[in-house]
Design an enzyme around this catalytic site. Structure first.
Site, PDB file in Angstrom:
ATOM      1  N   LYS A 137      -1.068   1.744   2.487  1.00 47.44           N
ATOM      2  CA  LYS A 137       0.226   1.810   1.786  1.00 47.44           C
ATOM      3  C   LYS A 137       1.144   2.828   2.456  1.00 47.44           C
ATOM      4  O   LYS A 137       2.312   2.542   2.741  1.00 47.44           O
ATOM      5  CB  LYS A 137      -0.011   2.162   0.313  1.00 47.44           C
ATOM      6  N   GLU A 144       1.208  -1.198  -4.306  1.00 54.31           N
ATOM      7  CA  GLU A 144       2.253  -2.195  -4.535  1.00 54.31           C
ATOM      8  C   GLU A 144       3.215  -2.204  -3.352  1.00 54.31           C
ATOM      9  O   GLU A 144       3.666  -1.165  -2.912  1.00 54.31           O
ATOM     10  CB  GLU A 144       2.999  -1.861  -5.836  1.00 54.31           C
ATOM     11  N   CYS A 183      10.685   6.094  -2.051  1.00 49.47           N
ATOM     12  CA  CYS A 183       9.357   6.131  -1.413  1.00 49.47           C
ATOM     13  C   CYS A 183       9.303   6.445   0.075  1.00 49.47           C
ATOM     14  O   CYS A 183       8.404   7.160   0.504  1.00 49.47           O
ATOM     15  CB  CYS A 183       8.646   4.826  -1.684  1.00 49.47           C
TER      16      CYS A 183
HETATM   17  N1  LIG Z   1       9.866   2.112  -6.859  1.00 46.75           N
HETATM   18  C1  LIG Z   1       9.295   1.266  -6.030  1.00 46.75           C
HETATM   19  O1  LIG Z   1       9.915   0.322  -5.558  1.00 46.75           O
HETATM   20  C2  LIG Z   1       7.876   1.426  -5.642  1.00 46.75           C
HETATM   21  C3  LIG Z   1       7.118   2.511  -6.073  1.00 46.75           C
HETATM   22  N2  LIG Z   1       5.790   2.627  -5.720  1.00 46.75           N
HETATM   23  C4  LIG Z   1       4.982   3.730  -6.236  1.00 46.75           C
HETATM   24  O2  LIG Z   1       4.685   3.450  -7.622  1.00 46.75           O
HETATM   25  C5  LIG Z   1       4.618   4.663  -8.356  1.00 46.75           C
HETATM   26  C6  LIG Z   1       5.569   4.606  -9.530  1.00 46.75           C
HETATM   27  O3  LIG Z   1       6.889   4.476  -9.032  1.00 46.75           O
HETATM   28  P1  LIG Z   1       8.103   4.082  -9.974  1.00 46.75           P
HETATM   29  O4  LIG Z   1       7.683   2.986 -10.890  1.00 46.75           O
HETATM   30  O5  LIG Z   1       9.260   3.879  -9.076  1.00 46.75           O
HETATM   31  O6  LIG Z   1       8.268   5.436 -10.822  1.00 46.75           O
HETATM   32  P2  LIG Z   1       9.113   5.665 -12.148  1.00 46.75           P
HETATM   33  O7  LIG Z   1       9.453   7.107 -12.165  1.00 46.75           O
HETATM   34  O8  LIG Z   1      10.178   4.621 -12.267  1.00 46.75           O
HETATM   35  O9  LIG Z   1       8.069   5.373 -13.323  1.00 46.75           O
HETATM   36  C7  LIG Z   1       6.955   6.168 -13.597  1.00 46.75           C
HETATM   37  C8  LIG Z   1       6.776   6.243 -15.107  1.00 46.75           C
HETATM   38  O10 LIG Z   1       5.535   6.899 -15.396  1.00 46.75           O
HETATM   39  C9  LIG Z   1       5.690   7.612 -16.609  1.00 46.75           C
HETATM   40  N3  LIG Z   1       4.622   8.609 -16.747  1.00 46.75           N
HETATM   41  C10 LIG Z   1       4.402   9.715 -15.986  1.00 46.75           C
HETATM   42  N4  LIG Z   1       3.290  10.354 -16.410  1.00 46.75           N
HETATM   43  C11 LIG Z   1       2.805   9.646 -17.461  1.00 46.75           C
HETATM   44  C12 LIG Z   1       1.680   9.816 -18.305  1.00 46.75           C
HETATM   45  N5  LIG Z   1       0.819  10.824 -18.138  1.00 46.75           N
HETATM   46  N6  LIG Z   1       1.485   8.924 -19.291  1.00 46.75           N
HETATM   47  C13 LIG Z   1       2.338   7.879 -19.478  1.00 46.75           C
HETATM   48  N7  LIG Z   1       3.424   7.673 -18.689  1.00 46.75           N
HETATM   49  C14 LIG Z   1       3.648   8.542 -17.685  1.00 46.75           C
HETATM   50  C15 LIG Z   1       7.076   8.210 -16.485  1.00 46.75           C
HETATM   51  O11 LIG Z   1       7.574   8.574 -17.758  1.00 46.75           O
HETATM   52  C16 LIG Z   1       7.851   7.063 -15.827  1.00 46.75           C
HETATM   53  O12 LIG Z   1       8.518   6.246 -16.768  1.00 46.75           O
HETATM   54  C17 LIG Z   1       4.915   5.790  -7.362  1.00 46.75           C
HETATM   55  O13 LIG Z   1       3.680   6.291  -6.877  1.00 46.75           O
HETATM   56  C18 LIG Z   1       5.650   5.081  -6.245  1.00 46.75           C
HETATM   57  O14 LIG Z   1       5.437   5.718  -5.006  1.00 46.75           O
HETATM   58  C19 LIG Z   1       5.180   1.667  -4.968  1.00 46.75           C
HETATM   59  C20 LIG Z   1       5.869   0.563  -4.540  1.00 46.75           C
HETATM   60  C21 LIG Z   1       7.262   0.341  -4.839  1.00 46.75           C
HETATM   61  O1  LIG Z   2       6.784   1.835  -1.665  1.00 48.89           O
HETATM   62  C1  LIG Z   2       7.907   1.498  -1.991  1.00 48.89           C
HETATM   63  O2  LIG Z   2       8.609   2.094  -2.803  1.00 48.89           O
HETATM   64  C2  LIG Z   2       8.567   0.317  -1.356  1.00 48.89           C
HETATM   65  O3  LIG Z   2       9.460   0.874  -0.343  1.00 48.89           O
HETATM   66  C3  LIG Z   2      10.243  -0.102   0.332  1.00 48.89           C
HETATM   67  O4  LIG Z   2      11.051  -0.805  -0.597  1.00 48.89           O
HETATM   68  P1  LIG Z   2      12.440  -0.227  -1.150  1.00 48.89           P
HETATM   69  O5  LIG Z   2      12.528   1.234  -0.861  1.00 48.89           O
HETATM   70  O6  LIG Z   2      12.556  -0.677  -2.557  1.00 48.89           O
HETATM   71  O7  LIG Z   2      13.578  -0.999  -0.338  1.00 48.89           O
HETATM   72  P2  LIG Z   2      13.737  -1.407   1.209  1.00 48.89           P
HETATM   73  O8  LIG Z   2      14.268  -2.772   1.264  1.00 48.89           O
HETATM   74  O9  LIG Z   2      12.516  -1.146   1.978  1.00 48.89           O
HETATM   75  O10 LIG Z   2      14.885  -0.426   1.700  1.00 48.89           O
HETATM   76  C4  LIG Z   2      14.670   0.956   1.843  1.00 48.89           C
HETATM   77  C5  LIG Z   2      15.886   1.599   2.461  1.00 48.89           C
HETATM   78  O11 LIG Z   2      16.006   1.250   3.833  1.00 48.89           O
HETATM   79  C6  LIG Z   2      17.308   0.750   4.080  1.00 48.89           C
HETATM   80  N1  LIG Z   2      17.219  -0.265   5.154  1.00 48.89           N
HETATM   81  C7  LIG Z   2      16.317  -1.278   5.075  1.00 48.89           C
HETATM   82  C8  LIG Z   2      16.232  -2.214   6.067  1.00 48.89           C
HETATM   83  C9  LIG Z   2      17.073  -2.137   7.193  1.00 48.89           C
HETATM   84  O12 LIG Z   2      17.037  -2.950   8.124  1.00 48.89           O
HETATM   85  N2  LIG Z   2      17.969  -1.105   7.234  1.00 48.89           N
HETATM   86  C10 LIG Z   2      18.059  -0.172   6.245  1.00 48.89           C
HETATM   87  O13 LIG Z   2      18.882   0.754   6.344  1.00 48.89           O
HETATM   88  C11 LIG Z   2      17.763   0.177   2.756  1.00 48.89           C
HETATM   89  O14 LIG Z   2      19.156   0.084   2.680  1.00 48.89           O
HETATM   90  C12 LIG Z   2      17.204   1.197   1.794  1.00 48.89           C
HETATM   91  O15 LIG Z   2      18.046   2.303   1.681  1.00 48.89           O
HETATM   92  C13 LIG Z   2       9.324  -1.126   1.015  1.00 48.89           C
HETATM   93  O16 LIG Z   2      10.125  -2.138   1.629  1.00 48.89           O
HETATM   94  C14 LIG Z   2       8.364  -1.755   0.005  1.00 48.89           C
HETATM   95  O17 LIG Z   2       7.456  -2.619   0.671  1.00 48.89           O
HETATM   96  C15 LIG Z   2       7.597  -0.640  -0.709  1.00 48.89           C
HETATM   97  O18 LIG Z   2       6.743  -1.201  -1.692  1.00 48.89           O
END
Ligand SMILES: NC(=O)C1=CN([C@@H]2O[C@H](COP(=O)(O)OP(=O)(O)OC[C@H]3O[C@@H](n4cnc5c(N)ncnc54)[C@H](O)[C@@H]3O)[C@@H](O)[C@H]2O)C=CC1
Ligand SMILES: O=C(O)[C@H]1O[C@H](OP(=O)(O)OP(=O)(O)OC[C@H]2O[C@@H](n3ccc(=O)[nH]c3=O)[C@H](O)[C@@H]2O)[C@H](O)[C@@H](O)[C@@H]1O
Length: 465
Positions: A221, A162, A277
């Site tokens: 990713k 994602e 992340c």
């Molecule tokens: N937060 C973001 O913006 C992004 C996160 N990712 C990736 O996506 C993944 C998830 O991230 P988030 O959604 O931020 O994490 P999160 O911590 O918000 O959500 C994960 C959820 O999974 C649940 N969980 C864990 N083990 C479980 C199990 N065995 N059965 C059922 N539920 C279970 C937890 O209770 C929790 O609610 C991570 O690998 C992260 O690196 C990728 C792109 C963007």
């Molecule tokens: O794998 C993930 O979790 C995600 O991580 C980032 O998304 P996110 O962490 O939600 O937010 P960003 O907009 O990337 O910002 C990350 C951090 O960098 C900082 N940032 C970003 C851009 C910039 O120019 N300067 C800067 O300091 C932001 O303030 C923030 O603290 C990536 O942008 C997503 O594509 C990815 O899916």
């Protein structure tokens, strides 16, 4: 193969919004998001849709449209696994805090638990989709567990990382730059890839749906996050040089960003990147590279983290230096705690580390953030373990009125770029502060000249004071 039932394990920042958008765009597919965290599921089911546990602009409307129609949130994990032909794994994959790889490797215990649960419950063939960000080659671990502990069923593993960013998740999901799907290059693998392509193709143009082998997808990713974070660390490294040379980092960023080969995005100097992340994924890349003996590769990417830690520390040191080398007993108002605007997520937010540093120097901190609650702020600080929970609560308070939070302070520090901070009555804030009144703008958000005209001493990132 036509998918009718999708299950997503993990109702977090990714599972919730991603599945809500799939459900909105595919009304004929039942989407069930499950989680072991019952409170989280209850919040997703809250009759008042504004109380869902993830704050994202536009998300509550999407949930309101699909919830109860073809979008369900449940803690009955086994049932949802059983009913689905396609299972997304979207659980957390944090940095390991123990044992081999502590502090760098991804902790895959939740992923493994999911695989074992799927193997135990499944009665028919399943497509298992890695939505979580995972180390390259995790699919082989999943395959191993599923084929050795399942009931002789056929499990196809896809990688579908994602790329949404928090604060813009709904837009990113509705109009993604690309969707990436990696799978086995076998007839069964191809069929599984196509099944997922057909889900996204309902709203994503086909030329934006990239298919690759599973390892390229997994590694892409980590690479994408590493590149993005590297841009922030690069501009932040130059922000320090700007402060010594009277170059202005905003002008430098604009000047280089107009080169189409460089591009204007992700060139905003800041107090340091946060979020769940960037750091975790780069540390993971570093760990994997080292595990193959690729030390130069590992060192190269590790520098992105080293620079980010330096930038956070440099910001707190700047506050201390400008307050006559001591902040002991001095009140500093924090505007913002979230790691970026438009999210209530605080994971790895720079604010946590800046606060920790200043509290070590016996400063008194009062925080205002429009979306982050008090419990979260204390839990972030307590997690660091730098001092007792009682001391954290004694020296840091959280307010709900930004003007009161700034009142009587020596300095205001802007830690998050919330738009509302720009609209404040800064004269009123100035009048209520001790003099000289300082503003440390960690986001280059505010109008420096206007603040100086009021009488503030303004310190920004990447410009001379
Ligand atoms: N937060 C973001 O913006 C992004 C996160 N990712 C990736 O996506 C993944 C998830 O991230 P988030 O959604 O931020 O994490 P999160 O911590 O918000 O959500 C994960 C959820 O999974 C649940 N969980 C864990 N083990 C479980 C199990 N065995 N059965 C059922 N539920 C279970 C937890 O209770 C929790 O609610 C991570 O690998 C992260 O690196 C990728 C792109 C963007
Ligand atoms: O794998 C993930 O979790 C995600 O991580 C980032 O998304 P996110 O962490 O939600 O937010 P960003 O907009 O990337 O910002 C990350 C951090 O960098 C900082 N940032 C970003 C851009 C910039 O120019 N300067 C800067 O300091 C932001 O303030 C923030 O603290 C990536 O942008 C997503 O594509 C990815 O899916």
């Amino acid at each position: 193969m036509k998918i009718r039932n999708i299950c997503c394990i993990g109702a977090g920042y990714v599972g919730g919004p991603t599945m809500a958008v799939i459900a909105k765009k595919c009304p004929d597919i039942n989407v069930t998001v499950v989680d072991i965290n019952k409170a989280r599921i209850a919040a997703w089911n809250d009759p008042n849709v504004e109380n869902i546990p993830v704050y994202e602009p536009g998300l509550s409307a999407v949930v309101a449209e699909a919830r109860g129609r073809n979008l369900f949130f449940s803690s009955e994990v086994d049932k949802a696994i059983d009913e689905a032909e396609m299972i997304f794994i979207s659980v957390n994959t944090p940095t390991k805090t123990y044992g081999e790889g502590k502090g760098q490797a991804a902790d895959l215990k939740w992923i493994e638990l999911c695989a074992r649960q799927i193997a135990r419950v499944a009665k028919g063939d399943k497509i298992v989709v890695e939505k979580s960000t995972l180390p390259v080659r995790t699919a082989s671990t999943l395959k191993d567990i599923l084929t050795h502990t399942g009931n002789g069923l056929n499990f196809q593993i896809l990688s579908n990382p994602e790329f949404l960013a928090e604060g813009t998740a709904v837009d990113d999901l509705m109009k993604p730059d690309r969707v990436l799907i990696g799978g086995d290059q076998t007839p069964d693998g191809e069929r599984a890839i196509q099944a997922l392509v057909e889900v996204y193709a309902r709203w994503v143009p086909k030329d934006r749906i990239l298919t690759t082998n599973v390892w390229s997808s997994e590694l892409s990713k980590l690479t994408a996050n590493a590149y993005l974070a590297q841009r922030v660390s690069s501009i932040n490294s130059l922000s320090e040089l700007c402060e010594f040379t009277e170059a202005d980092v905003n002008e430098v960023a604009k000047a280089i960003g107009t080169d189409s080969r460089i591009g204007p995005k992700f060139l905003k100097a800041s107090v340091g990147f946060g979020g769940s992340c960037f750091q975790k994924d780069i540390l993971n890349l570093v760990y994997i590279s080292r595990s193959y003996g690729l030390h130069e590769v590992a060192d190269y990417w590790e520098q992105v983290i080293i620079m980010n830690d330096h930038q956070k520390r440099r910001f707190s040191k700047k506050i201390i230096r400008n307050l006559y080398n001591t902040v002991s007993g001095k009140k500093i108002a924090f505007l913002g705690w979230a790691f970026k605007k438009d999210t209530n997520d605080t994971r790895e937010s720079a604010a946590i580390y800046v606060a920790d540093h200043l509290l070590n120097e016996q400063s008194i901190i009062e925080v205002y953030d429009p979306k982050v609650n008090k419990q979260q702020i204390f839990s972030d600080l307590d997690y660091l373990g730098s001092r007792s929970p009682e001391d954290n609560r004694k020296n840091l308070t959280v307010g709900s009125d930004p003007y009161k939070v700034c009142e009587g302070s020596h300095a205001v520090a802007v830690l998050t770029e919330w738009d509302e901070f720009k609209t404040y009555d800064w004269q009123k804030i100035y009048d209520s502060m001790l003099k000289p009144a300082h503003v440390f703008d960690g986001r280059n958000l505010l109008d420096k000249e206007a603040l100086r005209a009021i009488g503030f001493q303004v310190h920004a990132i990447g410009t001379a004071d």
